[in-house]
Design a protein around this motif. Structure first.
Motif, mmCIF file in Angstrom:
data_model
loop_
_atom_site.group_PDB
_atom_site.id
_atom_site.type_symbol
_atom_site.label_atom_id
_atom_site.label_comp_id
_atom_site.label_asym_id
_atom_site.label_seq_id
_atom_site.Cartn_x
_atom_site.Cartn_y
_atom_site.Cartn_z
ATOM 1 N N ILE A 134 -5.806 5.051 -14.666
ATOM 2 C CA ILE A 134 -5.072 4.053 -15.199
ATOM 3 C C ILE A 134 -6.257 2.547 -15.521
ATOM 4 O O ILE A 134 -5.742 1.708 -15.767
ATOM 5 C CB ILE A 134 -3.880 3.555 -14.596
ATOM 6 N N GLY A 135 -7.444 2.912 -15.069
ATOM 7 C CA GLY A 135 -8.392 1.828 -15.343
ATOM 8 C C GLY A 135 -8.268 0.730 -14.199
ATOM 9 O O GLY A 135 -8.360 -0.390 -14.482
ATOM 10 N N THR A 136 -8.238 0.833 -13.030
ATOM 11 C CA THR A 136 -8.347 -0.172 -11.828
ATOM 12 C C THR A 136 -9.039 0.419 -10.746
ATOM 13 O O THR A 136 -9.608 1.474 -10.836
ATOM 14 C CB THR A 136 -6.950 -0.451 -11.542
ATOM 15 N N SER A 137 -9.165 -0.206 -9.663
ATOM 16 C CA SER A 137 -10.025 0.248 -8.497
ATOM 17 C C SER A 137 -8.899 0.607 -7.305
ATOM 18 O O SER A 137 -7.824 0.388 -7.612
ATOM 19 C CB SER A 137 -10.668 -1.030 -7.925
ATOM 20 N N PRO A 138 -9.435 1.544 -6.420
ATOM 21 C CA PRO A 138 -8.289 2.035 -5.345
ATOM 22 C C PRO A 138 -7.868 1.066 -4.712
ATOM 23 O O PRO A 138 -6.746 0.886 -4.251
ATOM 24 C CB PRO A 138 -9.384 2.918 -4.515
ATOM 25 N N VAL A 139 -8.743 -0.213 -4.206
ATOM 26 C CA VAL A 139 -8.212 -1.132 -3.422
ATOM 27 C C VAL A 139 -7.057 -2.039 -4.202
ATOM 28 O O VAL A 139 -6.086 -2.637 -3.646
ATOM 29 C CB VAL A 139 -9.387 -2.257 -2.869
ATOM 30 N N SER A 140 -7.308 -2.227 -5.631
ATOM 31 C CA SER A 140 -6.570 -3.134 -6.382
ATOM 32 C C SER A 140 -5.204 -2.065 -6.406
ATOM 33 O O SER A 140 -3.987 -2.896 -6.345
ATOM 34 C CB SER A 140 -6.982 -3.305 -7.542
ATOM 35 N N LEU A 141 -5.204 -0.944 -6.267
ATOM 36 C CA LEU A 141 -4.144 -0.314 -6.583
ATOM 37 C C LEU A 141 -3.221 -0.081 -5.144
ATOM 38 O O LEU A 141 -1.932 0.368 -5.405
ATOM 39 C CB LEU A 141 -4.544 1.341 -6.872
ATOM 40 N N LYS A 142 -3.663 -0.689 -4.371
ATOM 41 C CA LYS A 142 -2.745 -0.745 -2.932
ATOM 42 C C LYS A 142 -1.671 -1.728 -3.402
ATOM 43 O O LYS A 142 -0.627 -1.626 -2.726
ATOM 44 C CB LYS A 142 -3.602 -1.357 -1.975
ATOM 45 N N LEU A 143 -1.702 -2.357 -4.565
ATOM 46 C CA LEU A 143 -0.429 -3.192 -4.862
ATOM 47 C C LEU A 143 0.675 -2.428 -5.096
ATOM 48 O O LEU A 143 1.920 -2.878 -4.741
ATOM 49 C CB LEU A 143 -0.927 -4.026 -5.994
ATOM 50 N N ALA A 144 0.320 -1.405 -5.635
ATOM 51 C CA ALA A 144 1.493 -0.101 -5.956
ATOM 52 C C ALA A 144 2.281 0.146 -4.505
ATOM 53 O O ALA A 144 3.272 0.333 -4.314
ATOM 54 C CB ALA A 144 1.143 1.069 -6.633
ATOM 55 N N VAL A 145 1.415 0.501 -3.458
ATOM 56 C CA VAL A 145 1.843 0.654 -2.176
ATOM 57 C C VAL A 145 2.712 -0.253 -1.768
ATOM 58 O O VAL A 145 3.824 -0.337 -1.195
ATOM 59 C CB VAL A 145 0.685 0.937 -1.121
ATOM 60 N N THR A 146 2.139 -1.722 -1.743
ATOM 61 C CA THR A 146 2.896 -2.825 -1.323
ATOM 62 C C THR A 146 4.262 -3.054 -1.890
ATOM 63 O O THR A 146 5.152 -3.326 -1.390
ATOM 64 C CB THR A 146 1.921 -4.120 -1.534
ATOM 65 N N SER A 147 4.149 -2.834 -3.560
ATOM 66 C CA SER A 147 5.362 -3.108 -4.195
ATOM 67 C C SER A 147 6.617 -1.966 -3.599
ATOM 68 O O SER A 147 7.662 -2.750 -3.527
ATOM 69 C CB SER A 147 5.335 -2.974 -5.539
ATOM 70 N N TYR A 148 6.198 -0.844 -3.168
ATOM 71 C CA TYR A 148 7.073 -0.044 -2.823
ATOM 72 C C TYR A 148 7.739 -0.620 -1.395
ATOM 73 O O TYR A 148 9.029 -0.713 -1.219
ATOM 74 C CB TYR A 148 6.527 1.120 -2.626
ATOM 75 N N LEU A 149 6.839 -1.117 -0.463
ATOM 76 C CA LEU A 149 7.373 -1.460 0.737
ATOM 77 C C LEU A 149 8.335 -2.937 0.402
ATOM 78 O O LEU A 149 9.079 -3.187 1.276
ATOM 79 C CB LEU A 149 5.995 -1.891 1.658
#
Length: 467
Positions: A35-50
């Motif tokens: 999806i064109g981003t970095s793994p560390v940036s994608l932790k926002l998806a983990v955080t949004s779930y929490l």
């Protein structure tokens, strides 16, 4: 209680939620690349779930009392499945974050309402065993998640890690309909809408803000602004709760010493644990050069250790009691978190897996005990409040762990200049940092009396020798 049928049926939600979280952790690099981003940036998806969990969990108890726990539980499973489908179709970080938020709304009702049903149907002296039965099937999720997610991501597509939630959800809804009783009707407390708004702003602002501060993909000013909003809303909620006749999360629940210890000690420990599913797969893939599948084959043994501990949980707490097992268990578990900072590509895989297995055993015993301890002094009338507060504290601390881990990675990388991206040394620093927070939990429990929660654990301290 129709044990173990009731906890096993309720565990469908925990199984799906835990498998989903471990699957996505293993697949983050592949999803980020697609999806064109970095793994560390994608932790926002983990955080949004929490964040979604922490926002909506406070009203889970009221929803269960108002509409019936069985009906709310089934609806939550359906919403989680809808969020999974949305994740599979997401083609951008924005869409993926929103889909994970929808999943979180479903998850916010699944686990706490399931635990509430179990607590209300279980005698206090059977609570440790019931919690163990509840989490045994749930631990199969983390056991299968890393290798399954790695296999699907490496040999098929990361989209399949979300599609598998659909048949599991259908099976869960059918099992709940068939085996769970509707339960006696209950008169819910009046809904605290101002408290819900303030609590939601507080949790979302703080957790999201911490993630953004450590997220190079967004301006850091956004993070500080949302943290400020969250802190202001927290102060507003505390003032509101003191005046409201029926606050959404009642601070008076903290009058129970064991409940207070379980919330505080459990939260500190979960900050360290919450970082592991984020840090470990990334370290193995970015630091060791493993692909998602082989990374999952290494990390799944922690769940195997957690699963094996459930069969001895009741005997262990009867023998040692909550104070000693939770206190010294926190010290030993924090040590096994810190051990991750010594792993390098030259470390034998068998040694890494042995350490992860032992850490899984200790952490599982710890969480079984904490989840039982918080209800040791709580009456049935206050069980929905205890469930909501406990669940919110869990999710905030887990989100804090992810945010803290990301922040340490970012600070460590920037201190080196950051030109080469994340290195193994950055992950080692992060593991030591979160282990330092987790070890503080030991002090909370070692201050308890030896027979704390004896009615639940069955432990009796040995009488002092006669003089």
């Amino acid at each position: 209680m129709n044990a173990p049928i009731t906890p096993l049926v309720l565990a469908v939600s925990l199984f799906m939620e835990q498998m989903d979280s471990t699957v996505i952790a293993t697949s983050l690099p592949a999803i980020a690349a697609d999806i064109g981003t970095s793994p560390v940036s994608l932790k926002l998806a983990v955080t949004s779930y929490l964040v979604a969990l922490a926002i909506f969990i406070p009203i889970s108890g009221w929803m269960a009392d108002r509409f019936g726990a069985k009906h709310v539980f089934r609806l939550a499973i359906g919403i989680f499945a809808m969020g999974s489908v949305a994740c599979a179709f997401a083609g951008s970080i924005e869409g993926f974050v929103l889909a994970r938020f929808l999943q979180g709304i479903g998850g916010s009702m699944m686990t706490p309402v399931g635990r509430l049903i179990l607590v209300r149907a279980t005698r206090r002296e059977d609570l440790v065993s019931a919690m163990a039965w509840l989490t045994i099937p749930a631990l199969i999720g983390p056991l299968l998640g890393p290798p399954l997610g790695g296999f699907l991501t490496t040999y098929l597509s990361w989209h399949w890690i979300f599609w598998i939630n659909v048949p599991i959800s259908v099976a869960g809804i059918l099992l709940v309909t068939r085996f769970l009783e509707d339960g006696a009707p209950r008169e819910p407390r009046p809904i605290d809408l101002p408290g819900f708004v303030l609590c939601g702003l507080a949790v979302a602002g703080i957790v999201f803000g911490m993630s953004v501060v450590s997220l190079p993909a967004l301006p850091i000013a956004y993070g500080y602004a949302t943290i400020a909003i969250g802190l202001a809303a927290s102060l507003g909620y505390v003032r509101h709760a003191r005046r409201a006749p029926f606050p959404l999360l009642d601070p008076a629940m903290l009058r129970h010493p064991l409940f207070r210890a379980g919330i505080l000690g459990g939260s500190l420990f979960r900050i360290g644990i919450g970082a592991i599913p984020f840090l470990l797969p990334l370290m193995l893939q970015l630091g060791f050069g493993l692909d998602a599948f082989h990374s999952g084959l290494v990390t799944f043994v922690a769940a195997a250790g957690a699963l094996s501990s459930k069969f001895v949980a009741r005997r262990a707490f009867r023998a040692f009691g909550f104070r000693d097992l939770l206190g010294f268990g926190a010290l030993a578990s924090a040590l096994f978190i810190a051990i991750n900072a010594s792993f390098t590509p030259a470390t034998p895989v068998a040694l890494i897996m042995a350490c992860l297995y032992a850490g899984g055993v200790l952490r599982s015993l710890y969480f079984t005990g904490v989840n039982a301890l918080v209800f040791a002094e709580v009456t049935d009338a206050d069980s929905s409040q205890a469930t909501a507060i406990n669940a919110v504290a869990q999710q905030i601390s887990l989100a804090t762990g992810v945010a803290l881990a990301g922040a340490i990675l970012d600070v460590s990388s920037r201190a080196r200049g950051g030109a080469a991206g994340l290195t193994l040394a950055d992950f080692h620093t992060a593991f030591l940092g979160v282990a330092g927070v987790a070890v503080i939990a030991a002090a909370v429990f070692l201050r308890l009396p030896r027979e704390a929660g004896a009615a639940v654990s069955g432990h009796r301290a040995r009488p002092a020798p006669a003089e």
